[in-house]
Design an enzyme around this catalytic site. Structure first.
Site, PDB file in Angstrom:
ATOM      1  CD  GLU A  46      -2.995   0.974   0.562  1.00  0.00           C
ATOM      2  OE1 GLU A  46      -3.264  -0.271   0.128  1.00  0.00           O
ATOM      3  OE2 GLU A  46      -3.865   1.892   0.195  1.00  0.00           O
ATOM      4  CG  ASP A  57      -2.316   9.734   6.823  1.00  0.00           C
ATOM      5  OD1 ASP A  57      -2.471   8.539   7.047  1.00  0.00           O
ATOM      6  OD2 ASP A  57      -2.641  10.251   5.776  1.00  0.00           O
ATOM      7  CE1 TYR A 171      -7.051   1.012   6.110  1.00  0.00           C
ATOM      8  CE2 TYR A 171      -5.951   0.913   4.019  1.00  0.00           C
ATOM      9  CZ  TYR A 171      -5.943   1.155   5.399  1.00  0.00           C
ATOM     10  OH  TYR A 171      -5.068   1.648   6.219  1.00  0.00           O
TER      11      TYR A 171
END
Lengths: 263, 391
Positions: A46, A57, A171
């Site tokens: 990934e 993030d 995911y």
């Protein structure tokens, strides 16, 4: 090119999927690190293109994005990087990218160029299924699979719709929050994976907060098709910026350890 | 979502999946309560007795003489907290309360939205966290102190450029981890749907009142309505009252910073390129590849590389015009307006005044301009002193 379904099907165990920010801390070091991760047993990669404002993030990957951007990483160079990786070994590569970078490059052209570089799938961090038409058509056209996220707060009805739009893998975000290392694995993983497995036969991978071989083992035991480990590995880059030898060997050792518990 | 939150092709909700349920919940609550008699009555009472609505429309006689045409000032600076921000924080805060949320978070640039949220956190007894870039905590330290006095926790954000966009990044990250009990009280008409629509709704009293006051005081709508544009909430608020008066020019003034030619500015609508950022499609200040630029303005409240999607739509459909005012002209406007009226404008609002000054001698003297004085300038006295020491 094999599909994820085939890749995961052949493994007969959970796939190990390390995540790297392309060009962290610089192009050449990043390439060596990724190659050694492949050598150590990564099944799928990934890879993220660094963005100035990565809202999904946590601090570790934010810093990696900044390191890569400061070292001159660009979208075009990132595509070149992917080509260099797939030239080294044919391995499925999932891309994680923020939408504006794709949008400015031109969505269709970007996906075509990514496919040409050897990429397999694309996950746009800030594009949900509600606007997935902006990416799904061009991705299919380019011959790429799509990856979407499902989180602990996604309703069943929505999870089904997400699964329908997903051609690659789901995911699964294992917790509420952004990427980053966590001491313990979220207790939401098992029920979530179990539920998804009843809702869909699209492969299910788990990421966010996965920080140790034990976490990986628990995720595999829960029935996931793949384990995505990002911040834990990116932190090994951050901690060894002055010793690239050690950086590579720490990451290799870690990946070997995780791999051994999955096998 | 019931609505796709589009203004033409602008807007939308480009966010990570984890935030979708929270945005849907806010959208649902907004449509459910905005017309609910109990909600409306409570909000009206808060607007009147807590915030100080309606605000006056004031004829600035000496400033009008200076520019050579008639200038009416919508006095949002007189609101509690010193800016229009309280209109939105009362509205969203009450919405949060009706939704049963107990915690508020907000981002802030100049500190005005942070302060307005901290006030409402105190008023409603909600735990409040304010995210603020470290560049802004330094240049707006008085507001930081005020927020803390109201009981809010101020979280300095050092990442990125240490300004508003980084505060929003961090607030979004925090919200991602705390979506269940926390309401994100967004400060402007930007960000993902439903915020551009929600914030506009709660800022609309500015325009509704201003139009009514124009009819009462002048007997007709004005020739132009002028407001500064960062994210664009005060401008949408006042513009919305005049959308149907097709002859009324709507003029938004962006921060020209050190001059658009220097690259140090936040003239997003004029110099930006369409992209997707912070959940919305809008004009953006960005590199060719789509990395977001650092912005510059003497006023912290306009320092933002994106802009509300409705402004993008108003620009493209030519219903509104957008111009810039540079830092130096803004500082001039601050001085001229303060000397002529005894009113200290916020540096943000001084951008709108600077545009009026730029029209000095160019407009017929019976021209009527309404400007939204969105905030008072007490918070900026230190910055003005740095740039223009008082002799």
């Amino acid at each position: 090119m094999t599909t994820y379904k085939e890749t995961f099907g052949k493994l007969n165990r959970a796939a190990l999927i390390p995540f790297f920010v392309i060009g962290d801390p610089d192009f050449e070091t990043s390439l060596s690190v990724v190659k050694s991760a492949i050598d150590a047993g990564a099944d799928v990669l990934e890879l993220g293109i660094p963005f100035s404002d990565p809202i999904a993030d946590g601090p570790t990957i934010q810093k990696a994005d900044i390191r890569a951007l400061n070292a001159g990483m660009t979208v075009r160079k990132a595509l070149d990087f992917i080509k260099r990786v797939t030239d080294y070994k044919s391995i499925p590569i999932g891309l994680l990218v923020y939408y504006n970078l794709v949008y400015q490059y031109g969505t269709e052209k970007f996906l075509k160029d990514f496919k040409a570089a050897g990429g397999s799938s694309v996950l746009v961090a800030d594009l949900s299924i509600d606007d997935s038409d902006e990416i799904a058509g061009p991705a299919k056209e380019a011959g790429l699979e799509t990856v979407f996220m499902i989180t602990p707060v996604t309703t069943d009805e929505r999870a089904e719709r997400i699964a329908e739009k997903t051609t690659g893998f789901i995911y699964t975000v294992s917790l509420l929050g952004v990427t980053g290392e966590r001491a313990s694995l979220s207790n939401m993983v098992k029920p979530l994976v179990t539920k998804l497995k009843t809702l869909t036969d699209v492969p299910v991978c788990v990421g966010f907060g996965v920080s140790s071989p034990q976490h990986a083992k628990a995720i595999a035991a829960a029935g996931a098709d793949g384990v995505i480990i990002g911040s834990r590995i990116v932190k090994m880059i951050e901690d060894n910026l002055n010793d690239k030898q050690k950086m590579q060997s720490e990451i290799s050792v870690f990946i070997t350890q995780v791999k051994s518990v999955l096998e | 979502m019931e609505n796709n939150g589009r203004f033409g092709d602008f807007g939308g909700f480009y966010v990570p999946e984890v935030l979708i349920p929270a945005l849907e919940e806010i959208e649902r609550a907004f449509y459910r309560f905005k017309g609910d008699p109990k909600f409306v009555a409570q909000l009206d009472e808060l607007y009147t007795r807590y915030a100080g609505r309606p605000t006056p429309l004031y004829f600035a006689k000496r400033f009008s003489e200076y520019v050579g045409f008639k200038v009416y000032v919508k006095r949002e600076d007189l609101l509690h907290g010193g800016a229009h921000k309280v209109n939105n924080t009362l509205g969203q805060g009450l919405l949060a309360k009706f939704m049963g949320k107990t915690k508020l978070i907000a981002e802030t640039g100049a500190g005005q939205h942070g302060l307005a949220t901290a006030m409402i956190g105190a008023l409603f007894g909600m735990q409040t966290k304010i995210f603020m870039g470290t560049v802004d905590t330094r240049r707006q330290s008085v507001n930081v102190h005020k927020m803390k006095l109201c009981g809010a926790e101020v979280i300095p954000v050092a990442g990125g450029t240490g300004t508003l966009k980084d505060a929003i990044n961090e607030a979004l990250r925090y919200w991602t981890a705390n979506v269940i009990d926390t309401f994100y009280l967004f400060g402007s008409v930007c960000g993902p749907h439903p915020y551009p629509t929600v914030v506009k709704h709660f800022q609309m009293p500015i325009g509704t009142e201003a139009r009514k006051q124009c009819i009462e005081q002048i007997g007709k709508p004005p020739d132009m309505v002028v407001a500064c544009v960062g994210g664009g909430s005060n401008a949408i608020g006042i513009f919305s009252g005049f959308f149907d008066d097709k002859k009324v020019r709507l003029i938004g003034v962006e921060a020209g910073g050190e001059g658009v030619q220097t690259g140090k500015h936040c003239a997003t609508l004029l110099e930006g390129k369409i992209g997707v950022f912070h959940g919305s499609r809008s004009y953006l200040l960005q590199s060719d590849e789509g990395q977001i630029y650092e912005t510059h303005s003497v006023s912290a409240g306009l320092d933002y590389p994106a802009v509300g999607p409705e402004h993008c739509f108003l620009k493209d459909t030519q219903r509104a015009e957008y111009v810039t005012a540079d830092d130096e002209d803004v500082l001039d406007a601050f001085e001229i307006f303060t000397k002529s009226e005894g009113i200290l404008p916020a540096l943000e609002s001084a951008h709108a005044l600077a545009f009026l000054i730029s029209q000095k001698g160019k407009l017929p003297k019976d021209t009527v301009a309404v400007i939204n004085l969105s905030g008072r300038g007490d918070k900026d006295v230190g910055i003005v002193e740095e740039h223009r020491p008082v002799q």
